[in-house]
Scaffold this motif. Structure first.
Motif, PDB file in Angstrom:
ATOM      1  N   LYS A 260       0.832  -1.205   0.000  1.00 39.71           N
ATOM      2  CA  LYS A 260       0.000   0.000   0.000  1.00 39.71           C
ATOM      3  C   LYS A 260       0.865   1.254   0.000  1.00 39.71           C
ATOM      4  O   LYS A 260       0.548   2.237  -0.679  1.00 39.71           O
ATOM      5  CB  LYS A 260      -0.937  -0.004   1.207  1.00 39.71           C
ATOM      6  CG  LYS A 260      -2.035  -1.045   1.139  1.00 39.71           C
ATOM      7  CD  LYS A 260      -2.916  -1.026   2.366  1.00 39.71           C
ATOM      8  CE  LYS A 260      -3.751   0.218   2.458  1.00 39.71           C
ATOM      9  NZ  LYS A 260      -4.699   0.170   3.601  1.00 39.71           N
ATOM     10  N   MET A 261       1.946   1.246   0.761  1.00 37.09           N
ATOM     11  CA  MET A 261       2.832   2.404   0.800  1.00 37.09           C
ATOM     12  C   MET A 261       3.436   2.675  -0.571  1.00 37.09           C
ATOM     13  O   MET A 261       3.576   3.838  -0.984  1.00 37.09           O
ATOM     14  CB  MET A 261       3.951   2.180   1.818  1.00 37.09           C
ATOM     15  CG  MET A 261       3.605   2.590   3.242  1.00 37.09           C
ATOM     16  SD  MET A 261       3.168   4.336   3.410  1.00 37.09           S
ATOM     17  CE  MET A 261       4.630   5.128   2.760  1.00 37.09           C
ATOM     18  N   ALA A 262       3.777   1.619  -1.293  1.00 35.71           N
ATOM     19  CA  ALA A 262       4.341   1.794  -2.641  1.00 35.71           C
ATOM     20  C   ALA A 262       3.323   2.463  -3.566  1.00 35.71           C
ATOM     21  O   ALA A 262       3.682   3.342  -4.368  1.00 35.71           O
ATOM     22  CB  ALA A 262       4.767   0.443  -3.210  1.00 35.71           C
ATOM     23  N   ILE A 263       2.063   2.076  -3.445  1.00 37.34           N
ATOM     24  CA  ILE A 263       1.010   2.666  -4.272  1.00 37.34           C
ATOM     25  C   ILE A 263       0.800   4.133  -3.897  1.00 37.34           C
ATOM     26  O   ILE A 263       0.635   5.002  -4.760  1.00 37.34           O
ATOM     27  CB  ILE A 263      -0.297   1.866  -4.130  1.00 37.34           C
ATOM     28  CG1 ILE A 263      -0.133   0.489  -4.783  1.00 37.34           C
ATOM     29  CG2 ILE A 263      -1.475   2.612  -4.745  1.00 37.34           C
ATOM     30  CD1 ILE A 263      -1.344  -0.409  -4.637  1.00 37.34           C
ATOM     31  N   ILE A 264       0.797   4.429  -2.595  1.00 38.43           N
ATOM     32  CA  ILE A 264       0.624   5.808  -2.121  1.00 38.43           C
ATOM     33  C   ILE A 264       1.781   6.686  -2.606  1.00 38.43           C
ATOM     34  O   ILE A 264       1.569   7.798  -3.108  1.00 38.43           O
ATOM     35  CB  ILE A 264       0.524   5.835  -0.584  1.00 38.43           C
ATOM     36  CG1 ILE A 264      -0.800   5.200  -0.133  1.00 38.43           C
ATOM     37  CG2 ILE A 264       0.640   7.263  -0.059  1.00 38.43           C
ATOM     38  CD1 ILE A 264      -0.875   4.930   1.359  1.00 38.43           C
ATOM     39  N   ASN A 265       3.006   6.191  -2.480  1.00 34.09           N
ATOM     40  CA  ASN A 265       4.168   6.960  -2.917  1.00 34.09           C
ATOM     41  C   ASN A 265       4.135   7.203  -4.424  1.00 34.09           C
ATOM     42  O   ASN A 265       4.468   8.298  -4.896  1.00 34.09           O
ATOM     43  CB  ASN A 265       5.458   6.221  -2.539  1.00 34.09           C
ATOM     44  CG  ASN A 265       5.730   6.248  -1.048  1.00 34.09           C
ATOM     45  OD1 ASN A 265       5.284   7.139  -0.343  1.00 34.09           O
ATOM     46  ND2 ASN A 265       6.453   5.247  -0.558  1.00 34.09           N
ATOM     47  N   ARG A 266       3.720   6.184  -5.161  1.00 35.29           N
ATOM     48  CA  ARG A 266       3.652   6.319  -6.622  1.00 35.29           C
ATOM     49  C   ARG A 266       2.597   7.350  -7.021  1.00 35.29           C
ATOM     50  O   ARG A 266       2.812   8.155  -7.928  1.00 35.29           O
ATOM     51  CB  ARG A 266       3.335   4.962  -7.260  1.00 35.29           C
ATOM     52  CG  ARG A 266       3.327   4.977  -8.780  1.00 35.29           C
ATOM     53  CD  ARG A 266       3.069   3.589  -9.319  1.00 35.29           C
ATOM     54  NE  ARG A 266       1.758   3.096  -8.931  1.00 35.29           N
ATOM     55  CZ  ARG A 266       1.368   1.832  -9.075  1.00 35.29           C
ATOM     56  NH1 ARG A 266       2.208   0.924  -9.546  1.00 35.29           N
ATOM     57  NH2 ARG A 266       0.167   1.463  -8.704  1.00 35.29           N
ATOM     58  N   ALA A 267       1.468   7.338  -6.335  1.00 38.17           N
ATOM     59  CA  ALA A 267       0.398   8.288  -6.640  1.00 38.17           C
ATOM     60  C   ALA A 267       0.862   9.720  -6.379  1.00 38.17           C
ATOM     61  O   ALA A 267       0.621  10.627  -7.187  1.00 38.17           O
ATOM     62  CB  ALA A 267      -0.837   7.969  -5.800  1.00 38.17           C
ATOM     63  N   TYR A 268       1.523   9.924  -5.259  1.00 36.34           N
ATOM     64  CA  TYR A 268       1.996  11.269  -4.913  1.00 36.34           C
ATOM     65  C   TYR A 268       3.042  11.745  -5.931  1.00 36.34           C
ATOM     66  O   TYR A 268       2.990  12.888  -6.397  1.00 36.34           O
ATOM     67  CB  TYR A 268       2.591  11.264  -3.507  1.00 36.34           C
ATOM     68  CG  TYR A 268       3.049  12.616  -3.015  1.00 36.34           C
ATOM     69  CD1 TYR A 268       2.174  13.697  -2.987  1.00 36.34           C
ATOM     70  CD2 TYR A 268       4.356  12.811  -2.563  1.00 36.34           C
ATOM     71  CE1 TYR A 268       2.594  14.946  -2.513  1.00 36.34           C
ATOM     72  CE2 TYR A 268       4.773  14.048  -2.098  1.00 36.34           C
ATOM     73  CZ  TYR A 268       3.883  15.113  -2.081  1.00 36.34           C
ATOM     74  OH  TYR A 268       4.296  16.339  -1.618  1.00 36.34           O
ATOM     75  N   ALA A 269       3.943  10.865  -6.295  1.00 36.84           N
ATOM     76  CA  ALA A 269       4.973  11.223  -7.272  1.00 36.84           C
ATOM     77  C   ALA A 269       4.347  11.549  -8.630  1.00 36.84           C
ATOM     78  O   ALA A 269       4.782  12.476  -9.327  1.00 36.84           O
ATOM     79  CB  ALA A 269       5.980  10.085  -7.411  1.00 36.84           C
ATOM     80  N   GLN A 270       3.311  10.805  -9.001  1.00 39.29           N
ATOM     81  CA  GLN A 270       2.641  11.039 -10.274  1.00 39.29           C
ATOM     82  C   GLN A 270       1.992  12.423 -10.307  1.00 39.29           C
ATOM     83  O   GLN A 270       2.093  13.144 -11.300  1.00 39.29           O
ATOM     84  CB  GLN A 270       1.581   9.960 -10.511  1.00 39.29           C
ATOM     85  CG  GLN A 270       0.844  10.090 -11.840  1.00 39.29           C
ATOM     86  CD  GLN A 270      -0.202   8.998 -12.027  1.00 39.29           C
ATOM     87  OE1 GLN A 270      -0.176   7.974 -11.349  1.00 39.29           O
ATOM     88  NE2 GLN A 270      -1.119   9.220 -12.959  1.00 39.29           N
ATOM     89  N   ILE A 271       1.338  12.785  -9.217  1.00 37.08           N
ATOM     90  CA  ILE A 271       0.693  14.097  -9.154  1.00 37.08           C
ATOM     91  C   ILE A 271       1.734  15.208  -9.220  1.00 37.08           C
ATOM     92  O   ILE A 271       1.567  16.201  -9.940  1.00 37.08           O
ATOM     93  CB  ILE A 271      -0.141  14.231  -7.865  1.00 37.08           C
ATOM     94  CG1 ILE A 271      -1.321  13.254  -7.894  1.00 37.08           C
ATOM     95  CG2 ILE A 271      -0.653  15.662  -7.705  1.00 37.08           C
ATOM     96  CD1 ILE A 271      -2.116  13.205  -6.606  1.00 37.08           C
ATOM     97  N   LEU A 272       2.830  15.046  -8.472  1.00 36.37           N
ATOM     98  CA  LEU A 272       3.880  16.067  -8.493  1.00 36.37           C
ATOM     99  C   LEU A 272       4.461  16.229  -9.891  1.00 36.37           C
ATOM    100  O   LEU A 272       4.706  17.347 -10.349  1.00 36.37           O
ATOM    101  CB  LEU A 272       4.992  15.694  -7.503  1.00 36.37           C
ATOM    102  CG  LEU A 272       4.641  15.744  -6.013  1.00 36.37           C
ATOM    103  CD1 LEU A 272       5.864  15.389  -5.180  1.00 36.37           C
ATOM    104  CD2 LEU A 272       4.102  17.117  -5.617  1.00 36.37           C
ATOM    105  N   ASP A 273       4.672  15.106 -10.584  1.00 32.90           N
ATOM    106  CA  ASP A 273       5.214  15.171 -11.951  1.00 32.90           C
ATOM    107  C   ASP A 273       4.247  15.888 -12.886  1.00 32.90           C
ATOM    108  O   ASP A 273       4.656  16.701 -13.722  1.00 32.90           O
ATOM    109  CB  ASP A 273       5.498  13.763 -12.478  1.00 32.90           C
ATOM    110  CG  ASP A 273       6.713  13.133 -11.823  1.00 32.90           C
ATOM    111  OD1 ASP A 273       7.513  13.878 -11.218  1.00 32.90           O
ATOM    112  OD2 ASP A 273       6.869  11.903 -11.924  1.00 32.90           O
TER     113      ASP A 273
END
Length: 231
Positions: free
Chosen positions: A208-221
């Protein structure tokens, strides 16, 4: 004392020798016993939700709802009785919801455990999805919150990082950062270990943490790419 330690302790009282007390001369708390029975029954009925209880389902149940070895056989008999049908699962969900209505984090832990059982055979059927959604609704989670919880396990809606973080697309950068930190703190494996979750559940938390981190990184990008470049 964590939820999962409470399950083990109270299960020993509920399914242990007659008139067993808590070590201080007090009989087992009736409400606590009812809660343990509800959690065990809810897990058993989750295993039955797709119509067939397999070895994988039983193993997943044991991984989530651990008990004292002395009471394992009796817990197993109770599990066998509860898994005969899914009827009544909403009543058990209401008992759990009432016990932890002021602790949504624990209710989400229970949802994580139910997802773990549902995913024991590698897929979540329509019947299992409806079971999980109904329990989530009884627990008081909104439709959006349930989608967020589900995406943490199934990876669905991965194209909507805002949903994964539980925020709206027009959220400010500062509020987005705060929302990400809340989600990361609530689902960090160390936090869950401190609550006493079994190691299998901690593995789910890492996912779940990997998915959360990926989502946040995607939004920032995405936001970075939309900012106007200086001439």
């Amino acid at each position: 004392m964590s939820l999962w330690t409470n399950i083990s302790t109270a299960a020993a009282r509920l399914f242990g020798p007659p008139n067993q007390d808590d070590g201080n001369g007090r009989a087992a708390n009736v409400d606590e016993a009812k809660l343990v029975a509800a959690l065990v029954a809810l897990g058993a009925k989750m295993a039955k939700a797709d119509g067939q209880v397999r070895r994988e389902d039983i193993l997943a149940f044991r991984q989530v709802f651990r008990t004292d070895p002395q009471t394992e056989a009796t817990i197993g008999r109770f599990f066998d009785l509860a898994r005969q049908t899914t009827l009544g699962f909403e009543r058990y969900a209401r008992i759990v919801a009432k016990a932890f209505r002021a602790q949504p984090g624990i209710l989400e832990d229970v949802m994580d455990g139910l997802f773990h059982i549902a995913l024991a055979d590698g897929i979540v059927t329509q019947d299992e999805a409806e079971f999980l959604e109904t329990v989530s609704r009884v627990f008081g989670f909104s439709e959006r919150e349930f989608k967020r919880i589900k995406s943490g396990h199934l990876g669905q809606d991965a194209d909507d990082p805002y949903l994964i973080l539980g925020v709206d697309p027009d959220i400010s950068d500062s509020n987005l950062k705060r929302a990400y930190r809340r989600q990361a703190a609530a689902n960090h494996p160390d936090r869950l270990m401190a609550r006493g979750l079994p190691k299998e559940m901690v593995g789910l938390a890492t996912h779940k943490m990997a998915i959360i981190n990926r989502a946040y990184a995607q939004i920032l990008d995405e936001r970075k790419s939309r900012k106007p470049r200086l001439a």
